[in-house]
Scaffold this active site. Sequence first.
Site, PDB file in Angstrom:
ATOM      1  N   GLU A 424      -1.719   8.617  -9.368  1.00  8.23           N
ATOM      2  CA  GLU A 424      -1.553   7.205  -8.990  1.00  8.23           C
ATOM      3  C   GLU A 424      -2.896   6.579  -8.603  1.00  8.23           C
ATOM      4  O   GLU A 424      -3.056   5.955  -7.552  1.00  8.23           O
ATOM      5  CB  GLU A 424      -0.529   7.073  -7.866  1.00  8.23           C
ATOM      6  CG  GLU A 424       0.843   7.594  -8.265  1.00  8.23           C
ATOM      7  CD  GLU A 424       1.902   7.435  -7.178  1.00  8.23           C
ATOM      8  OE1 GLU A 424       1.552   6.998  -6.058  1.00  8.23           O
ATOM      9  OE2 GLU A 424       3.073   7.739  -7.450  1.00  8.23           O
ATOM     10  N   GLU A 501       6.113  12.673 -11.852  1.00  8.11           N
ATOM     11  CA  GLU A 501       6.696  12.565 -10.513  1.00  8.11           C
ATOM     12  C   GLU A 501       7.931  11.695 -10.602  1.00  8.11           C
ATOM     13  O   GLU A 501       7.900  10.627 -11.215  1.00  8.11           O
ATOM     14  CB  GLU A 501       5.692  11.978  -9.530  1.00  8.11           C
ATOM     15  CG  GLU A 501       6.160  11.984  -8.085  1.00  8.11           C
ATOM     16  CD  GLU A 501       5.028  11.558  -7.130  1.00  8.11           C
ATOM     17  OE1 GLU A 501       3.888  12.064  -7.300  1.00  8.11           O
ATOM     18  OE2 GLU A 501       5.288  10.719  -6.248  1.00  8.11           O
TER      19      GLU A 501
END
Length: 807
Positions: A424, A501
């Site tokens: 991220e 994820e």
Amino acid sequence: MNKNILQNTVIALAILLTTTCFAQGKKARIIEDFNKDWYFKLGDNPTAIQSDFNAADWRNLQLPHDWSIEGEFNKDNKTKQAQGFLPAGIGWYRKTFTLPASAKSKTISVEFDGVFKNSEVFINGHSLGIRPNGYISFSYDLSQYLNFGQPNIIAVKVDNDAQPNSRWYTGSGIYRNVRFVIAEKLHVAEWGTFVTTPEIYKEKASVHLEVEVKNDSDREKEFIVVSTIFDKNNDDIAEVQSTGKIAANSSSKKIQDFILKMPKLWSTENPYLYKIITKIYEKGELTDNYETPLGVRFFDFDAEKGFSLNGVPMKILGVCLHHDNGALGAVENIHALKRKLVLMKEMGVNAIRMSHNPHSLEMMQLCDEMGFIVQDEAFDVWKKKKVTNDYHKDWDAWHKKDLEDFIKRDRNHPSVMMWSIGNEIREQFDSTGIAITKELAQIVKSLDITRPVTSALTENVIEKNFIYQSGALDLLGFNYKHEDYKDFPTRFKGQKIIASESVSALETRGHYDFPADGIKAWPPKHGAPFDGNADWTVSAFDQVKSYWGATHEENWKTIKKQDFMAGTFIWTGFDYIGEPDPYPYPARSSYFGIVDLAGFPKDVYYMYQSEWTTKPVLHIFPHWNWKAGQEVDVWAYYNNADEVELFLNGKSLGKKAKQNDDLHISWRVKFEPGTLKAISRKNGKVVLEKEIHTAGEAFKINLKADKKEIRNDTYDLVYVTVSITDKDGNLLPNADDLINFEVSGGGKLVGVDNGYQANLDSFKANSCKLFNGKCIAIIQSNGKRETIKIKASASSLPVSTIEIKVD
């Protein structure tokens, strides 16, 4: 201990082994445990590097060590919510050791598997260097600064004071293992081998080995390198020799190629491991021996068909894991790791994502041995910060060195099948992401071209995603947004994709809210109010999720339908300290885990077990202690059956079967005390039966150890599950009694926990309150070869005891 005694501390085993080896003329590498007899003190003590420093008031301890986990939870601690409100700060470690004069001609180094963070290591007052990254393994050559035949002082400063520096609990200190290495001047360099298997067939496999030979002496040397492959039975099955010449104070690379006949393949079901022993000889004398793990396997990521291992299509059924070990904090212990991985394996997990930084050497070894596919991850941030004092401050100076060391350390592990260069990452959203992604991918590929480079992305709009636009990723990892997966083959045409994820559902083990047939987001969006529970709990029914995520069932239903999707990594396998979304203080650990912080599975564990394994599963919940007449939702996870019939006190409440893509069935039942019984059947034949009984009055404290015997090595652990049962042995599901512990003999109490995310009692206390009927006590060997006796007491109940043998 006074200064004189401290200075006379000796590594007895090191001296014994080195003296013995020198006497016998064996000049092989000696690797010693360097964890014992350190001294520690919180605070800044810069004069601790001096030989005459008085450490009489310092604490004697054994590494690995995490001082944060020993502290008190406090909302005013600088770590704040993300790191669980535990303290950080600065600490110093110090150790005295002596080496014989005969070791003077050797190369002597110290290896640290991980120090969090900003470590500086000193030997006899000389600084060996700093390492800001708390997750990276590193070593220092001590040779030129050592005293022989008299004491040496090694001191380590650890500076974890600048906070916040992480989005989760990190721990503080020398929290992973330390080793002392004595080698000849002519030896294999650190992480100096690289093994690959370029061609694999049923009849044979080619094995390619690169060996970096290092000469620390001041003269040229001729050498022979002999590398031998051993099978699981320790039989040698292939050998190659090479000769060479190496200049003084330099390195030389040798290439060795083998043919392995009828290779046994490494897989998640049968993780077969070979090993390669590399020996170096000078003038006929052995100067080094070095071991490299070898697993023979081939795998493929395909844009249409997903993932295959050894030619067999399969889904990557993974979980993300942080590095903490619950009540032990960041302290690395192979027995704690194995317990964690056994629980995951029994759930059906076949892959681990190392979130979001390098994990320990022991973790990698266990994944090799137990058969887990690994997504190995290097960074959570690049140049753009996520929190004030995170790794972005060290990026420019250290990212290349850290990434190179990370790849070199882990590239021989057959379990590793993906290199993740980021999670991220903020540069995803601006053009700087293009150049950095290309640079990192190039660094990885300069050291290993056998595995794909990936990154965990959050943006699936191509025009907004500059990491994707770099074109440097071999495998696209996407976090969350499961509802968009169906469009990915069109949007990212020809790309290989994995859910790096997913989920972020919320549960508290053993807590149930009714009704259980609606899905909620807590909170519905960032910063929005939500109707949570006053006791900081979340229902254990799979019905509450984060606003960015999905329930477990929503995600898995989507993943299992998409052939192109290589697999998924659930956030997370275990609860972890810190990041207690959705609640503020006093919540101090996460709600995301499929297993709670104490290691007790939540109910959704059995949904995965019913889907990810072939063993028969029938799990019904909740417990059966409620108010008379209360409407209770009863769920069942099952497999290998056509239907499940539910009975209350012998009366059938009907048969139910999963319809379409259902992953559970349910009944709404008016509570009456007694027995709830479920029977699963296939073709009319009973598969499994499960009963839940209404528990009566508390009768005894029940103690159940996960081992009957441990070693007296000062590391081995036994986990004791504590509960209260009625006279018939039924667990009291709402028991919250305070349990007091006494441990004697060959063990010591090193941690307690009950899995409650808002429990502010110390993990290091001698007592623990039950939460929803359970708590855990962790006992560690103290080195004595005496039977361990554990006593547990609570008010108004008889004392219970259990004994653990010590080998």
